[in-house]
Design an enzyme around this catalytic site. Sequence first.
Site, PDB file in Angstrom:
ATOM      1  N   VAL A 288       0.853  -1.204   0.000  1.00 40.43           N
ATOM      2  CA  VAL A 288       0.000   0.000   0.000  1.00 40.43           C
ATOM      3  C   VAL A 288       0.880   1.242   0.000  1.00 40.43           C
ATOM      4  O   VAL A 288       0.414   2.323   0.340  1.00 40.43           O
ATOM      5  CB  VAL A 288      -0.997   0.059   1.195  1.00 40.43           C
ATOM      6  CG1 VAL A 288      -2.088  -0.967   1.080  1.00 40.43           C
ATOM      7  CG2 VAL A 288      -0.302  -0.040   2.520  1.00 40.43           C
ATOM      8  N   ARG A 290       3.914   2.550  -2.600  1.00 35.44           N
ATOM      9  CA  ARG A 290       3.935   3.067  -3.973  1.00 35.44           C
ATOM     10  C   ARG A 290       4.301   1.917  -4.898  1.00 35.44           C
ATOM     11  O   ARG A 290       5.178   1.096  -4.568  1.00 35.44           O
ATOM     12  CB  ARG A 290       4.968   4.198  -4.130  1.00 35.44           C
ATOM     13  CG  ARG A 290       4.513   5.551  -3.590  1.00 35.44           C
ATOM     14  CD  ARG A 290       3.339   6.106  -4.417  1.00 35.44           C
ATOM     15  NE  ARG A 290       2.851   7.395  -3.927  1.00 35.44           N
ATOM     16  CZ  ARG A 290       1.812   7.543  -3.101  1.00 35.44           C
ATOM     17  NH1 ARG A 290       1.172   6.482  -2.647  1.00 35.44           N
ATOM     18  NH2 ARG A 290       1.412   8.752  -2.746  1.00 35.44           N
ATOM     19  N   GLU A 319      -0.710   4.486 -12.779  1.00 32.62           N
ATOM     20  CA  GLU A 319      -2.084   4.441 -12.252  1.00 32.62           C
ATOM     21  C   GLU A 319      -3.016   5.253 -13.139  1.00 32.62           C
ATOM     22  O   GLU A 319      -2.718   6.416 -13.407  1.00 32.62           O
ATOM     23  CB  GLU A 319      -2.112   4.974 -10.814  1.00 32.62           C
ATOM     24  CG  GLU A 319      -1.371   4.036  -9.869  1.00 32.62           C
ATOM     25  CD  GLU A 319      -1.497   4.412  -8.396  1.00 32.62           C
ATOM     26  OE1 GLU A 319      -2.122   5.435  -8.067  1.00 32.62           O
ATOM     27  OE2 GLU A 319      -0.957   3.662  -7.575  1.00 32.62           O
ATOM     28  N   HIS A 338      -5.886   2.019  -5.515  1.00 34.58           N
ATOM     29  CA  HIS A 338      -5.298   3.060  -4.660  1.00 34.58           C
ATOM     30  C   HIS A 338      -6.338   3.589  -3.658  1.00 34.58           C
ATOM     31  O   HIS A 338      -6.693   4.764  -3.646  1.00 34.58           O
ATOM     32  CB  HIS A 338      -4.737   4.208  -5.523  1.00 34.58           C
ATOM     33  CG  HIS A 338      -3.702   5.022  -4.798  1.00 34.58           C
ATOM     34  ND1 HIS A 338      -2.635   5.602  -5.435  1.00 34.58           N
ATOM     35  CD2 HIS A 338      -3.576   5.374  -3.493  1.00 34.58           C
ATOM     36  CE1 HIS A 338      -1.898   6.257  -4.562  1.00 34.58           C
ATOM     37  NE2 HIS A 338      -2.461   6.132  -3.372  1.00 34.58           N
TER      38      HIS A 338
END
Length: 602
Positions: A288, A290, A319, A338
Amino acid sequence: MASFKTPALKNPSLSLSTKPRLPSAFSVSFRDNLRFSRSSSRLQRRFLIITASAASISSKPTVLVAEKLGEAGLTLIKEFANVDCSYSLSPEELCTKISLCDALIVRSGTKVSREVFESAGGRLKVVGRAGVGIDNVDLAAATEHGCLVVNAPTANTVAAAEHGIALLAAMARNVAQADASMKAGKWQRNKYVGVSLVGKTLAVLGFGKVGSEVARRAKGLGMHVIAHDPYASADRARAIGVELVSFEEAISTADFISLHMPLTAATNKMLNDETFAKMKKGVRIVNVARGGVIDEDALVRALDAGIVAQAALDVFTEEPPKQDSKLVQHERVTVTPHLGASTIEAQEGVAIEIAEAVVGALKGELAATAVNAPMVPAEVLIELKPYVELAEKLGRLAVQLVAGVSGLKNVKVSYASSRAPDDLDTRLLRAMITKGLIEPISSVYVNLVNADYTAKQRGLRITEERIVIDGSPECPLESIQVQIANVESKFAGAISESGEIKVEGQVKDGIPHLTKVGSFQVDVSLEGSIILCRQVDQPGIIGKVGSILGQENVNVSFMSVGRIAPRKQAVMAIGVDDQPSKGSLQRIGEVPAIEEFVFLKL
Ligand SMILES: NC(=O)C1=CN([C@@H]2O[C@H](COP(=O)(O)OP(=O)(O)OC[C@H]3O[C@@H](n4cnc5c(N)ncnc54)[C@H](O)[C@@H]3O)[C@@H](O)[C@H]2O)C=CC1
Ligand SMILES: O=C(O)C(=O)COP(=O)(O)O
């Protein structure tokens, strides 16, 4: 030797002072009106002040909120400014709108590029990042355009930690896969047998705000928690029953690995083919932090090879990732888009934290979470510029020499100068040393405004000492020395007689030089990168190392050897313009007389 205390400054433009509060509605141009002023008797009141000219105190500022922000934050901003909530703007639309705005608030989904600052026409004064990571904001462009950037570093910590735990448990029990299977009309009880968490070893990589909260929760689930973080405090870890271990030990003994370090040059693709190969077969990984801290192609290979049994990922190098991404589509990978910070509570907290910071900055108050450099009077910068550079590079060098698990806690900085103690302001230097020490190891951006705050938050104590020497007061400083106490070093030659990591530097012809490492005198300009080697002094070593670098076309800018006595221990410092390959560094290490070496990036 004189002990350094807060001096009374002589240069009137250098110090910072408080100012009368501004009326609540005003409009300022940072370029025209941001200024540092001084109060020589109250230097300890370190406030950044933005002053507004009477003419500019007119209408309400406008804040553009470009991504969804919690109501409580919006209400706070509306008390002070006009709010324009325009979500999902295209880059072109953002550039068009921005010239009408004094502040911009974003999350991770909006790129605040150089074009945005250029299109702002000087009106944009503050960018607020409603979260921690500010990799989507072009900080250099912000600073060049006199725009302050602030973030909200604490309000989403628990949410990110909870999401880490949610992914850990969901992965172990195949929750997402089983859910999809049932929705497809199947009832596959045998296929989705999971693994238990209790009694398993979890390695937390990155024991900062989020990592330590994950560790605390995992202990509650009955897991054995170890952590790797070269810069965390062992006491803090011990207090929650976590043992700090080396990276190798963490990855080779863990059943589960959870990633919580920032994405920096050092952590980029930290999990790769080589590191996966050292892991326990069947390891499970949660990310969680990067996406970039994992080499995603290598992770697919490790999954296919059965080294990694499962992975749960909230973040991705790109992303959103491509729809046909092998990683996202992998049967044993659980993914979320995310969502780490996406709880109602965290978003309300983040919204309030960022609203207060943005409104405060617009009012001219100190921004404790400012992440880019404030403007410093030009005349101060001109005089201190090479020393500022020296200070940051010494900090960077010193922290890269740290090893072990005891944490970065006590740093002593000594300034040797012929100026009277009250005639040299070292705040900018201390801020830059702090920046050099902290930035390579965290996601925090350090500047004059937030340096002391950041150091304090991390439990880093920086003490300063002034050494008064004979010489010309024309030159502000003779040397700066940085010592890190109570730590091990990955280069034993950097440890001084008194047991600290020690580096010292001087400015020569306007260029910062490294002049001392541990007890060894060296002289190498602080440009490019540096290789430090410790060897037994003997003929031919310089030639051997030089030819290894030469064969790879690595340009050597400087080379210097410091020794205790002829044919005894010596330290060689080599300045290189380019980064040598792993192979070349290995060959340097294999030169028989070389006892240890380290490559340091500046
Ligand atoms: N998925 C999401 O929505 C969220 C992601 N994050 C990300 O999580 C990460 C951690 O955030 P915080 O805990 O708030 O930051 P932090 O700065 O409090 O902690 C980071 C820790 O990593 C350590 N570290 C640095 N280099 C390391 C290395 N080479 N090996 C091991 N540890 C190293 C630092 O010493 C520090 O203790 C950041 O990348 C942040 O952007 C944070 C919040 C939400
Ligand atoms: O705060 C962070 O670093 C995050 O990754 C959260 O990102 P977000 O605000 O949810 O887009």
